[in-house]
Structures are given as structure tokens and as C-alpha cells.
Design a protein around this motif. Structure first.
Motif, mmCIF file in Angstrom:
data_model
loop_
_atom_site.group_PDB
_atom_site.id
_atom_site.type_symbol
_atom_site.label_atom_id
_atom_site.label_comp_id
_atom_site.label_asym_id
_atom_site.label_seq_id
_atom_site.Cartn_x
_atom_site.Cartn_y
_atom_site.Cartn_z
ATOM 1 N N ALA A 151 0.836 -1.193 0.000
ATOM 2 C CA ALA A 151 0.000 0.000 0.000
ATOM 3 C C ALA A 151 0.870 1.242 0.000
ATOM 4 C CB ALA A 151 -0.922 -0.001 1.213
ATOM 5 N N GLY A 152 0.341 2.295 -0.553
ATOM 6 C CA GLY A 152 1.049 3.562 -0.522
ATOM 7 C C GLY A 152 0.771 4.390 -1.749
ATOM 8 N N ASP A 153 1.373 5.558 -1.755
ATOM 9 C CA ASP A 153 1.240 6.473 -2.871
ATOM 10 C C ASP A 153 2.578 6.534 -3.583
ATOM 11 O OD1 ASP A 153 -1.183 6.895 -1.685
ATOM 12 O OD2 ASP A 153 -0.739 8.915 -1.000
ATOM 13 N N GLY A 154 2.540 6.943 -4.828
ATOM 14 C CA GLY A 154 3.774 7.070 -5.582
ATOM 15 C C GLY A 154 3.526 7.792 -6.884
ATOM 16 N N TYR A 155 4.538 7.753 -7.716
ATOM 17 C CA TYR A 155 4.462 8.408 -9.019
ATOM 18 C C TYR A 155 4.874 7.428 -10.097
ATOM 19 C CZ TYR A 155 4.025 12.741 -6.452
ATOM 20 O OH TYR A 155 3.576 13.727 -5.619
ATOM 21 N N VAL A 156 4.219 7.535 -11.233
ATOM 22 C CA VAL A 156 4.562 6.763 -12.404
ATOM 23 C C VAL A 156 4.946 7.756 -13.496
ATOM 24 C CG1 VAL A 156 2.141 6.665 -13.200
ATOM 25 C CG2 VAL A 156 3.784 4.990 -14.042
ATOM 26 N N VAL A 157 5.903 7.364 -14.315
ATOM 27 C CA VAL A 157 6.296 8.186 -15.453
ATOM 28 C C VAL A 157 5.618 7.604 -16.684
ATOM 29 C CG1 VAL A 157 8.225 8.958 -16.895
ATOM 30 C CG2 VAL A 157 8.489 8.821 -14.404
ATOM 31 N N VAL A 158 4.895 8.462 -17.404
ATOM 32 C CA VAL A 158 4.258 8.048 -18.651
ATOM 33 C C VAL A 158 4.873 8.832 -19.797
ATOM 34 C CG1 VAL A 158 2.070 7.355 -17.606
ATOM 35 C CG2 VAL A 158 2.339 9.684 -18.446
ATOM 36 N N THR A 159 4.938 8.177 -20.943
ATOM 37 C CA THR A 159 5.383 8.814 -22.174
ATOM 38 C C THR A 159 4.149 9.308 -22.904
ATOM 39 O OG1 THR A 159 7.246 7.298 -22.308
ATOM 40 C CG2 THR A 159 6.662 8.459 -24.325
ATOM 41 N N LEU A 160 4.199 10.538 -23.386
ATOM 42 C CA LEU A 160 3.075 11.124 -24.120
ATOM 43 C C LEU A 160 3.373 11.109 -25.609
ATOM 44 C CD1 LEU A 160 2.331 14.222 -21.855
ATOM 45 C CD2 LEU A 160 1.289 11.956 -21.779
ATOM 46 N N ARG A 162 5.078 12.987 -14.936
ATOM 47 C CA ARG A 162 4.827 12.192 -13.731
ATOM 48 C C ARG A 162 3.356 12.291 -13.361
ATOM 49 N NH1 ARG A 162 9.849 14.390 -12.363
ATOM 50 N NH2 ARG A 162 11.389 12.789 -11.924
ATOM 51 N N LEU A 163 2.788 11.147 -12.996
ATOM 52 C CA LEU A 163 1.411 11.097 -12.527
ATOM 53 C C LEU A 163 1.400 10.473 -11.143
ATOM 54 C CD1 LEU A 163 -0.321 9.615 -15.715
ATOM 55 C CD2 LEU A 163 0.088 12.024 -15.163
ATOM 56 N N ARG A 164 0.626 11.050 -10.252
ATOM 57 C CA ARG A 164 0.520 10.502 -8.900
ATOM 58 C C ARG A 164 -0.520 9.393 -8.889
ATOM 59 N NH1 ARG A 164 -1.379 13.147 -3.302
ATOM 60 N NH2 ARG A 164 -0.328 11.644 -1.986
ATOM 61 N N TYR A 165 -0.183 8.306 -8.228
ATOM 62 C CA TYR A 165 -1.141 7.217 -8.033
ATOM 63 C C TYR A 165 -1.229 6.898 -6.552
ATOM 64 C CZ TYR A 165 2.840 4.070 -7.430
ATOM 65 O OH TYR A 165 3.979 3.475 -6.965
ATOM 66 N N ARG A 166 -2.300 6.181 -6.215
ATOM 67 C CA ARG A 166 -2.505 5.724 -4.849
ATOM 68 C C ARG A 166 -2.866 4.240 -4.896
ATOM 69 N NH1 ARG A 166 -4.259 10.825 -5.435
ATOM 70 N NH2 ARG A 166 -3.824 12.324 -3.792
ATOM 71 N N VAL A 167 -2.370 3.490 -3.934
ATOM 72 C CA VAL A 167 -2.758 2.084 -3.823
ATOM 73 C C VAL A 167 -3.671 1.981 -2.620
ATOM 74 C CG1 VAL A 167 -1.989 -0.287 -3.485
ATOM 75 C CG2 VAL A 167 -0.603 1.295 -4.848
ATOM 76 N N ASN A 200 -6.581 -0.738 -0.946
ATOM 77 C CA ASN A 200 -7.214 -2.059 -0.983
ATOM 78 C C ASN A 200 -6.685 -2.901 -2.144
ATOM 79 O OD1 ASN A 200 -8.875 -1.454 1.264
ATOM 80 N ND2 ASN A 200 -10.265 -0.341 -0.091
ATOM 81 N N GLY A 201 -5.386 -2.805 -2.399
ATOM 82 C CA GLY A 201 -4.769 -3.606 -3.446
ATOM 83 C C GLY A 201 -5.051 -3.133 -4.853
ATOM 84 N N GLU A 202 -5.628 -1.950 -5.029
ATOM 85 C CA GLU A 202 -5.954 -1.416 -6.356
ATOM 86 C C GLU A 202 -5.216 -0.102 -6.568
ATOM 87 O OE1 GLU A 202 -8.081 -2.807 -8.657
ATOM 88 O OE2 GLU A 202 -8.446 -4.522 -7.339
ATOM 89 N N VAL A 203 -4.662 0.084 -7.760
ATOM 90 C CA VAL A 203 -4.008 1.339 -8.116
ATOM 91 C C VAL A 203 -5.075 2.299 -8.631
ATOM 92 C CG1 VAL A 203 -2.325 2.436 -9.651
ATOM 93 C CG2 VAL A 203 -1.847 0.177 -8.661
ATOM 94 N N LYS A 204 -5.074 3.503 -8.080
ATOM 95 C CA LYS A 204 -6.083 4.512 -8.424
ATOM 96 C C LYS A 204 -5.412 5.765 -8.966
ATOM 97 C CE LYS A 204 -9.346 2.149 -6.267
ATOM 98 N NZ LYS A 204 -10.149 1.255 -6.993
ATOM 99 N N PHE A 205 -6.019 6.349 -9.986
ATOM 100 C CA PHE A 205 -5.638 7.656 -10.506
ATOM 101 C C PHE A 205 -6.811 8.593 -10.296
ATOM 102 C CE2 PHE A 205 -2.787 5.047 -13.108
ATOM 103 C CZ PHE A 205 -1.600 5.707 -12.870
ATOM 104 N N ALA A 206 -6.704 9.495 -9.364
ATOM 105 C CA ALA A 206 -7.700 10.541 -9.111
ATOM 106 C C ALA A 206 -9.067 9.990 -8.709
ATOM 107 C CB ALA A 206 -7.843 11.477 -10.301
ATOM 108 N N THR A 207 -9.653 9.120 -9.500
ATOM 109 C CA THR A 207 -10.994 8.610 -9.220
ATOM 110 C C THR A 207 -11.162 7.233 -9.838
ATOM 111 O OG1 THR A 207 -13.363 9.097 -9.398
ATOM 112 C CG2 THR A 207 -11.998 9.688 -11.280
ATOM 113 N N ASN A 208 -12.132 6.499 -9.364
ATOM 114 C CA ASN A 208 -12.447 5.200 -9.968
ATOM 115 C C ASN A 208 -13.867 5.175 -10.522
ATOM 116 O OD1 ASN A 208 -13.850 5.166 -7.586
ATOM 117 N ND2 ASN A 208 -13.151 3.157 -6.935
ATOM 118 N N ALA A 209 -14.446 6.380 -10.695
ATOM 119 C CA ALA A 209 -15.805 6.457 -11.238
ATOM 120 C C ALA A 209 -15.997 7.779 -11.982
ATOM 121 C CB ALA A 209 -16.838 6.347 -10.122
ATOM 122 N N PHE A 210 -16.851 7.736 -12.975
ATOM 123 C CA PHE A 210 -17.230 8.936 -13.716
ATOM 124 C C PHE A 210 -18.749 9.042 -13.640
ATOM 125 C CE2 PHE A 210 -18.496 11.129 -17.642
ATOM 126 C CZ PHE A 210 -17.776 12.304 -17.490
#
Length: 175
Positions: free
Chosen positions: A81-90, A113-118, A120-130
Motif C-alpha cells: 500500500a502507498g502512494d507514488g508516481y509513475v512516469v508516462v510517455t506522451l 509524472r502522474l501521482r497514483y494511490r494504492v 485495498n490492493g488497487e491502483v487509483k488515478f484521481a478517481t475510480n468512477a465517472f
């Protein structure tokens, strides 16, 4: 005296809320545009009421790259569990693809760089619903990308949903 304290507290709370709203509005207006591809999902669970459950391909790739605890057994999504950053190529269309977990090395011109959060075992970006207006679910079935606005610190806000040709999904008003 109690009324004065309550009034001051109310003004302080409203000030904090308004400052937060202004900050988010600035983030949406000025943040870097990045599109993240939606991961395949079970079409029966794609639309649930007046919202769409979201999962992004990059989130799956981040999950696979994260260290796992010793109890990890495949299906038991037990990433640390935890927060971190991923590097994406655009690419030229600003579609982000997984490059690496952030290791503080300088970014190339086409990386961000994009911030992610883990959670409950799931990686999340900002939200998990629209969320969308009732009766518009059919229009969002064509969604293939989420458009995010990214702040300098890597924090993301979901701005809109787009189809496979990167056209914004804007359902016609149904009355």
C-alpha cells in the motif's frame, strides 16, 4: 459570545471550501492534458446506475511493476500500500503510456509524472468512477479514454471522457 464563535467558525469553513474550489478550478483550467486509456472491463458492470466504473490500462501496468508482499498469490491483489508516481510517455495526441515507476531521474521532453494511490490492493488515478446525468449511459458506452488535467506536482483531475478517436463524449440533452 457563542454566536460570534459559531459565525467565525462558519466563515473560516466557507473560506477554506471556497479556496479549495478555486484551486481545483485553476487545476482544471491550467493543468497539462493527458489521456489515459480505459482498461477493458466487464461490459455488464461498465455502467452501474448514473456512473461508470473506471479502470485504466496504466493502473494495471503500475500494479504489475509494484513490489508484492510475500503473501502475494496471484489473485490476492496484495501490492504494498502507498502512494507514488509513475512516469508516462506522451505521444503526439497526449496519450500516456506506462514508461516506469518514478525513480527521480530527470524526465524526457515527452514524459510526465502522474501521482497514483494504492488502496485495498488497487491502483487509483484521481478517481475510480465517472458520474453523468441520468439517461446518458448509452452515450458513455463509447468511452475509451479519460482526459486528465495534471498539475505540476503530478496530481490528476478527471476532466472528461473521450471515444476511440479522441472526440469528447457530450450526450445530447434528453428532456
Amino acid at each position: 459570545m457563542n454566536k460570534i464563535i459559531a459565525l467565525v467558525a462558519l466563515i473560516a469553513v466557507l473560506g477554506i471550501v471556497n479556496a479549495s474550489i478555486i484551486g481545483k478550478e485553476n487545476h482544471l483550467a491550467e493543468g497539462q492534458v493527458v489521456y489515459l486509456e480505459l482498461a477493458p472491463v466487464d461490459p455488464r458492470s461498465l455502467m452501474q446506475g448514473d456512473y461508470m466504473a473506471l479502470n485504466f490500462r496504466v493502473a494495471q501496468q503500475v500494479y504489475e511493476a509494484l513490489p508484492k508482499s510475500e503473501e502475494y498469490r496471484g489473485w490476492n491483489r496484495n501490492a504494498e500500500a502507498g502512494d507514488g508516481y509513475v512516469v508516462v510517455t506522451l505521444d503526439e495526441k497526449k496519450i500516456g503510456t506506462f514508461q516506469r515507476l518514478d525513480n527521480s531521474t530527470p524526465l524526457a521532453d515527452n514524459e510526465t509524472r502522474l501521482r497514483y494511490r494504492v488502496r485495498n490492493g488497487e491502483v487509483k488515478f484521481a478517481t475510480n468512477a465517472f458520474f453523468f446525468q441520468e439517461g446518458h449511459a448509452q452515450a458513455y458506452e463509447a468511452a475509451r479514454y479519460g482526459q486528465f488535467r495534471v498539475a505540476e506536482d503530478g496530481e490528476l483531475l478527471l476532466a472528461a471522457m473521450f471515444n476511440e478517436t479522441l472526440e469528447r463524449i457530450q450526450p445530447a440533452n434528453q428532456e
